[in-house]
Write a protein that holds these residues in place. Structure first.
Motif, PDB file in Angstrom:
ATOM      1  N   TRP A   1       9.194   3.000  -5.955  1.00  0.00           N
ATOM      2  CA  TRP A   1       9.156   2.650  -4.534  1.00  0.00           C
ATOM      3  C   TRP A   1       7.729   2.185  -4.214  1.00  0.00           C
ATOM      4  CZ3 TRP A   1      13.333   2.236  -1.532  1.00  0.00           C
ATOM      5  CH2 TRP A   1      14.485   2.959  -1.875  1.00  0.00           C
ATOM      6  N   HIS A   2       7.607   1.142  -3.413  1.00  0.00           N
ATOM      7  CA  HIS A   2       6.280   0.637  -3.064  1.00  0.00           C
ATOM      8  C   HIS A   2       6.382  -0.247  -1.837  1.00  0.00           C
ATOM      9  CE1 HIS A   2       8.070  -2.598  -5.470  1.00  0.00           C
ATOM     10  NE2 HIS A   2       7.200  -3.419  -4.920  1.00  0.00           N
ATOM     11  N   SER A   3       5.221  -0.661  -1.344  1.00  0.00           N
ATOM     12  CA  SER A   3       5.193  -1.614  -0.230  1.00  0.00           C
ATOM     13  C   SER A   3       4.010  -2.563  -0.431  1.00  0.00           C
ATOM     14  CB  SER A   3       5.083  -0.883   1.106  1.00  0.00           C
ATOM     15  OG  SER A   3       3.867  -0.162   1.170  1.00  0.00           O
ATOM     16  N   HIS A   4       4.009  -3.651   0.347  1.00  0.00           N
ATOM     17  CA  HIS A   4       2.955  -4.665   0.248  1.00  0.00           C
ATOM     18  C   HIS A   4       2.354  -4.877   1.636  1.00  0.00           C
ATOM     19  CE1 HIS A   4       4.573  -5.489  -3.717  1.00  0.00           C
ATOM     20  NE2 HIS A   4       5.768  -5.595  -3.176  1.00  0.00           N
ATOM     21  N   PRO A   5       1.034  -4.773   1.774  1.00  0.00           N
ATOM     22  CA  PRO A   5       0.424  -4.857   3.112  1.00  0.00           C
ATOM     23  C   PRO A   5       0.696  -6.178   3.824  1.00  0.00           C
ATOM     24  CG  PRO A   5      -1.281  -4.846   1.384  1.00  0.00           C
ATOM     25  CD  PRO A   5       0.020  -4.503   0.727  1.00  0.00           C
TER      26      PRO A   5
ATOM     27  N   GLY B   1       3.419  -8.261   2.723  1.00  0.00           N
ATOM     28  CA  GLY B   1       4.745  -8.707   2.313  1.00  0.00           C
ATOM     29  C   GLY B   1       4.745  -9.328   0.921  1.00  0.00           C
ATOM     30  N   GLN B   2       5.930  -9.751   0.488  1.00  0.00           N
ATOM     31  CA  GLN B   2       6.078 -10.294  -0.873  1.00  0.00           C
ATOM     32  C   GLN B   2       7.294 -11.218  -0.925  1.00  0.00           C
ATOM     33  OE1 GLN B   2       7.453  -7.578  -4.083  1.00  0.00           O
ATOM     34  NE2 GLN B   2       5.649  -8.289  -5.221  1.00  0.00           N
ATOM     35  N   THR B   3       7.166 -12.287  -1.704  1.00  0.00           N
ATOM     36  CA  THR B   3       8.307 -13.163  -1.999  1.00  0.00           C
ATOM     37  C   THR B   3       8.676 -13.004  -3.470  1.00  0.00           C
ATOM     38  OG1 THR B   3       7.596 -14.773  -0.342  1.00  0.00           O
ATOM     39  CG2 THR B   3       9.125 -15.546  -2.028  1.00  0.00           C
TER      40      THR B   3
ATOM     41  N   TRP C   1      12.549 -12.122   0.560  1.00  0.00           N
ATOM     42  CA  TRP C   1      11.313 -11.872   1.336  1.00  0.00           C
ATOM     43  C   TRP C   1      11.284 -10.394   1.710  1.00  0.00           C
ATOM     44  CZ3 TRP C   1       6.558 -12.486   2.474  1.00  0.00           C
ATOM     45  CH2 TRP C   1       6.014 -11.965   3.650  1.00  0.00           C
ATOM     46  N   ILE C   2      10.217  -9.729   1.352  1.00  0.00           N
ATOM     47  CA  ILE C   2      10.025  -8.325   1.699  1.00  0.00           C
ATOM     48  C   ILE C   2       8.932  -8.268   2.769  1.00  0.00           C
ATOM     49  CG2 ILE C   2       9.226  -6.100   0.821  1.00  0.00           C
ATOM     50  CD1 ILE C   2      10.467  -7.635  -1.939  1.00  0.00           C
ATOM     51  N   PRO C   3       9.251  -7.824   3.964  1.00  0.00           N
ATOM     52  CA  PRO C   3       8.256  -7.822   5.048  1.00  0.00           C
ATOM     53  C   PRO C   3       7.081  -6.885   4.750  1.00  0.00           C
ATOM     54  CG  PRO C   3      10.478  -7.596   5.925  1.00  0.00           C
ATOM     55  CD  PRO C   3      10.581  -7.410   4.442  1.00  0.00           C
TER      56      PRO C   3
ATOM     57  N   LYS D   1       8.963  -0.304   2.671  1.00  0.00           N
ATOM     58  CA  LYS D   1       9.151   0.456   1.429  1.00  0.00           C
ATOM     59  C   LYS D   1      10.400  -0.052   0.710  1.00  0.00           C
ATOM     60  CE  LYS D   1       9.651   5.265  -0.145  1.00  0.00           C
ATOM     61  NZ  LYS D   1       9.599   6.693   0.298  1.00  0.00           N
ATOM     62  N   HIS D   2      10.282  -0.362  -0.593  1.00  0.00           N
ATOM     63  CA  HIS D   2      11.382  -0.994  -1.331  1.00  0.00           C
ATOM     64  C   HIS D   2      11.154  -0.844  -2.823  1.00  0.00           C
ATOM     65  CE1 HIS D   2       8.193  -3.909  -1.708  1.00  0.00           C
ATOM     66  NE2 HIS D   2       8.874  -4.511  -2.680  1.00  0.00           N
ATOM     67  N   TRP D   3      12.158  -1.248  -3.592  1.00  0.00           N
ATOM     68  CA  TRP D   3      11.992  -1.396  -5.052  1.00  0.00           C
ATOM     69  C   TRP D   3      12.801  -2.594  -5.509  1.00  0.00           C
ATOM     70  CZ3 TRP D   3      16.239  -1.175  -8.340  1.00  0.00           C
ATOM     71  CH2 TRP D   3      17.402  -0.588  -7.831  1.00  0.00           C
ATOM     72  N   HIS D   4      12.494  -3.085  -6.722  1.00  0.00           N
ATOM     73  CA  HIS D   4      13.282  -4.150  -7.342  1.00  0.00           C
ATOM     74  C   HIS D   4      13.300  -3.937  -8.845  1.00  0.00           C
ATOM     75  CE1 HIS D   4       9.220  -6.334  -6.940  1.00  0.00           C
ATOM     76  NE2 HIS D   4       9.273  -5.686  -5.782  1.00  0.00           N
ATOM     77  N   GLY D   5      14.366  -4.434  -9.486  1.00  0.00           N
ATOM     78  CA  GLY D   5      14.452  -4.266 -10.935  1.00  0.00           C
ATOM     79  C   GLY D   5      15.741  -4.835 -11.483  1.00  0.00           C
TER      80      GLY D   5
HETATM   81 MN    MN Z   1       7.696  -5.430  -4.268  1.00  0.00          MN
END
Ligand code: MN
Length: 139
Positions: free
Chosen positions: A57-61, A63-65, A92-94, A98-102
């Protein structure tokens, strides 16, 4: 205008980076990492997850594409459903979400990740994704 020349990094010049255990579960390889020179602040790379591998789990200050290039994967925001993603999909992650990907459990997944850094930081890393969360049983 500045005097710095443009820079070409040739394919295969950079070593494959293994994803660190603090940030990933399972086997993850980061290819062609990039980071703009100041004043640019975009960075990222082409990231490949083996079956069952995922971020914590993580976040980006800022956001992230994600641009999925291969295989079959999942993305989930905290409190939301596990969503399937595949080649050509763009996520798009705002900021600060908090999210994950895999990857899925049976097929690997690769995506390009594009992330801007704020005060030198692109991500805030949190706890691992549990097996129950990964399987969607706890979402
Ligand atoms: Mn991410």
């Amino acid at each position: 205008m500045n005097d710095a020349p443009l820079k070409v990094t040739r394919s295969g010049e950079q070593p494959l980076i293994r994803g660190q255990a603090d940030y990933f579960t399972g086997t993850v390889e980061i290819d062609t990492p990039f980071r703009a020179d100041s004043p640019g602040r975009v960075s990222g790379g082409h990231i490949s997850f083996k079956p069952g591998a995922r971020t914590v789990w993580h976040s980006h200050p800022l956001g992230q594409t994600l641009v999925v290039t291969r295989g079959a994967g999942f993305v989930q925001r905290w409190g939301g459903p596990v969503q399937a993603i595949g080649p050509g999909d763009v996520v798009w992650i705002p900021a600060d979400e908090k999210h994950w990907h895999g990857a899925t459990a049976t097929e690997g997944m690769s995506h390009v990740a594009i992330t801007e850094h704020q005060d030198g930081k692109t991500s805030d890393w949190l706890e691992p994704v549990s097996e129950a969360q990964y399987s969607g049983a706890d979402s």
